[in-house]
Scaffold this motif. Structure first.
Motif, mmCIF file in Angstrom:
data_model
loop_
_atom_site.group_PDB
_atom_site.id
_atom_site.type_symbol
_atom_site.label_atom_id
_atom_site.label_comp_id
_atom_site.label_asym_id
_atom_site.label_seq_id
_atom_site.Cartn_x
_atom_site.Cartn_y
_atom_site.Cartn_z
ATOM 1 N N ARG A 112 0.857 -1.182 0.000
ATOM 2 C CA ARG A 112 0.000 0.000 0.000
ATOM 3 C C ARG A 112 0.893 1.233 0.000
ATOM 4 O O ARG A 112 1.681 1.438 0.921
ATOM 5 N N GLU A 121 -2.475 -1.480 -3.391
ATOM 6 C CA GLU A 121 -3.239 -0.232 -3.469
ATOM 7 C C GLU A 121 -2.289 0.941 -3.627
ATOM 8 O O GLU A 121 -1.276 1.039 -2.938
ATOM 9 N N ARG A 127 -2.397 5.211 -3.827
ATOM 10 C CA ARG A 127 -3.072 6.518 -3.750
ATOM 11 C C ARG A 127 -2.101 7.538 -4.340
ATOM 12 O O ARG A 127 -1.080 7.859 -3.721
ATOM 13 N N THR A 181 -7.072 -7.385 -8.950
ATOM 14 C CA THR A 181 -7.495 -7.078 -7.583
ATOM 15 C C THR A 181 -6.818 -5.829 -7.023
ATOM 16 O O THR A 181 -6.866 -5.580 -5.822
ATOM 17 N N ARG A 235 -6.148 -1.767 -6.337
ATOM 18 C CA ARG A 235 -6.953 -0.580 -6.073
ATOM 19 C C ARG A 235 -6.121 0.655 -6.391
ATOM 20 O O ARG A 235 -4.929 0.709 -6.123
ATOM 21 N N VAL A 263 -6.448 5.102 -6.356
ATOM 22 C CA VAL A 263 -7.079 6.422 -6.221
ATOM 23 C C VAL A 263 -6.105 7.409 -6.835
ATOM 24 O O VAL A 263 -4.964 7.538 -6.382
ATOM 25 N N ARG A 281 -6.564 -2.499 -16.891
ATOM 26 C CA ARG A 281 -6.830 -3.347 -15.726
ATOM 27 C C ARG A 281 -6.993 -4.788 -16.186
ATOM 28 O O ARG A 281 -7.772 -5.064 -17.097
ATOM 29 N N VAL A 318 -11.136 6.434 -9.330
ATOM 30 C CA VAL A 318 -11.119 5.426 -8.272
ATOM 31 C C VAL A 318 -11.406 4.072 -8.917
ATOM 32 O O VAL A 318 -12.450 3.895 -9.551
ATOM 33 N N VAL A 319 -10.471 3.143 -8.757
ATOM 34 C CA VAL A 319 -10.641 1.771 -9.231
ATOM 35 C C VAL A 319 -10.665 0.870 -8.005
ATOM 36 O O VAL A 319 -9.716 0.874 -7.214
ATOM 37 N N ASP A 320 -11.739 0.120 -7.836
ATOM 38 C CA ASP A 320 -11.919 -0.697 -6.641
ATOM 39 C C ASP A 320 -12.712 -1.945 -7.010
ATOM 40 O O ASP A 320 -13.858 -1.841 -7.465
ATOM 41 N N PRO A 321 -12.132 -3.152 -6.842
ATOM 42 C CA PRO A 321 -12.880 -4.375 -7.160
ATOM 43 C C PRO A 321 -14.204 -4.480 -6.411
ATOM 44 O O PRO A 321 -15.113 -5.193 -6.861
ATOM 45 N N ALA A 378 -14.871 0.840 -11.524
ATOM 46 C CA ALA A 378 -14.182 2.127 -11.433
ATOM 47 C C ALA A 378 -15.158 3.261 -11.669
ATOM 48 O O ALA A 378 -16.227 3.080 -12.264
#
Length: 246
Positions: free
Chosen positions: A65, A98, A100, A125, A127, A129, A154, A191-194, A219
Motif C-alpha cells: 500500500r 493499493e 493513492r 485485484t 486498487r 485512487v 486493468r 477510483v478503481v476498486d474491485p 471504477a
C-alpha cells in the motif's frame, strides 16, 4: 540546456526497496498514518522547462500500500530550449495492492508547452485512487499550452483513455461551453476498486460543475471544473470524502 531525468519507486508490503531520485525529481519517504507507506515528491529545481524529459515510475508490488503526494505544485515554464517539455508517469499496481496517487496541482504558466502522459497498469485485484488537477496560468496570467493524457489498463484490458488539450494551439473550443466554459481549473479523480463489482456507483452530478461517471469496470471517474485551484480541490476532496464514507 534541457534535462532528462527519471525517478523510481518500488513498494513492497514491508518497505521501499527502491527509492531513486534523479535531477529535479527528489523523492522522500515521509511519515504516514494508517497502513500506507508514503512518498513525497519534492522539486529540487525549476521544472519542467521547455525541452525537458521527466519521468516517474512507481511499482506497487503484491499486497503493498503506497501513498504518493508532492510538497508543492508543479509549474510548467518556458525554457531556453525550444519545443515542448514531456512529463511521463508510469504506475504499476500488483494483485491485492493499493496506490493513492495524490500530487499537488500542475500549473501551466504563460509561454510554456507541456505534454503529460500518465499510464497505469493494474492487476485484477488492485486498487487505485488517482487525482489530477490542471491550473491554466498563475494568478492574472494567460495559460501556456498543455496536453494531458490518462490511460489505464486493468487485468490486461483497457479501462480508460482520455486526452485533454488546452491553451494556445489546442483545438478550437477548449475554452467553450463543451469543455471548460471559461473556467481556469480542471481536474479528475479516478477510483478503481474491485468492490464496485458488487455495488457499482450511480452516475450523478456533484454540484454545478462536477460529475461522477461509472466506467465499464469496477471504477468511477469524477470530472470537475472550477474558477480556481482552491475551489477545484474542494470539489474533488468532497467527492473523495463521500466515496470513503460510502
Amino acid at each position: 540546456m534541457s534535462v532528462r531525468a527519471t525517478a523510481r519507486i518500488v513498494a513492497e508490503h514491508d518497505g521501499l526497496p527502491v527509492l531513486e531520485s534523479d535531477g529535479p525529481l527528489a523523492l522522500r519517504r515521509t511519515r504516514a498514518g494508517g497502513p500506507y507507506t508514503r512518498v513525497t515528491v519534492v522539486g529540487a529545481m525549476s521544472a519542467p522547462l521547455g525541452g525537458d524529459r521527466l519521468a516517474i515510475e512507481a511499482h506497487v508490488r503484491e499486497g503493498a500500500r503506497l501513498h504518493v503526494d508532492s510538497a508543492a505544485a508543479t509549474v510548467a515554464l518556458p525554457g531556453r530550449t525550444p519545443g515542448a517539455a514531456d512529463y511521463d508517469i508510469s504506475l504499476d499496481v500488483g494483485e491485492g495492492a493499493e496506490l493513492r496517487w495524490l500530487p499537488e496541482q500542475l500549473i501551466s504558466a504563460r509561454g510554456s508547452e507541456l505534454r503529460m502522459h500518465t499510464r497505469a497498469v493494474l492487476a485484477a485485484t488492485a486498487r487505485l485512487v488517482l487525482r489530477e488537477e490542471q491550473i491554466l496560468g498563475r494568478h492574472g496570467e494567460e495559460t501556456g499550452t498543455l496536453t494531458t493524457r490518462l490511460t489505464v489498463r486493468r487485468a490486461g484490458r483497457p479501462l480508460l483513455d482520455q486526452e485533454l488539450a488546452l491553451g494556445p494551439g489546442a483545438p478550437g473550443g477548449w475554452d467553450g461551453g463543451a469543455v471548460l466554459g471559461g473556467h481556469r481549473a480542471v481536474g479528475q479523480l479516478l477510483v478503481v476498486d474491485p468492490g464496485f463489482d458488487d455495488k457499482p456507483p450511480e452516475p450523478r452530478r456533484l454540484g454545478e460543475t462536477a460529475v461522477l461517471t461509472p466506467l465499464a469496470g469496477p471504477a468511477l471517474l469524477v470530472t470537475a471544473v472550477a474558477p480556481d485551484a482552491l475551489r477545484l480541490r474542494g470539489l474533488l476532496d468532497t467527492a473523495l470524502g463521500d466515496l470513503a464514507g460510502g
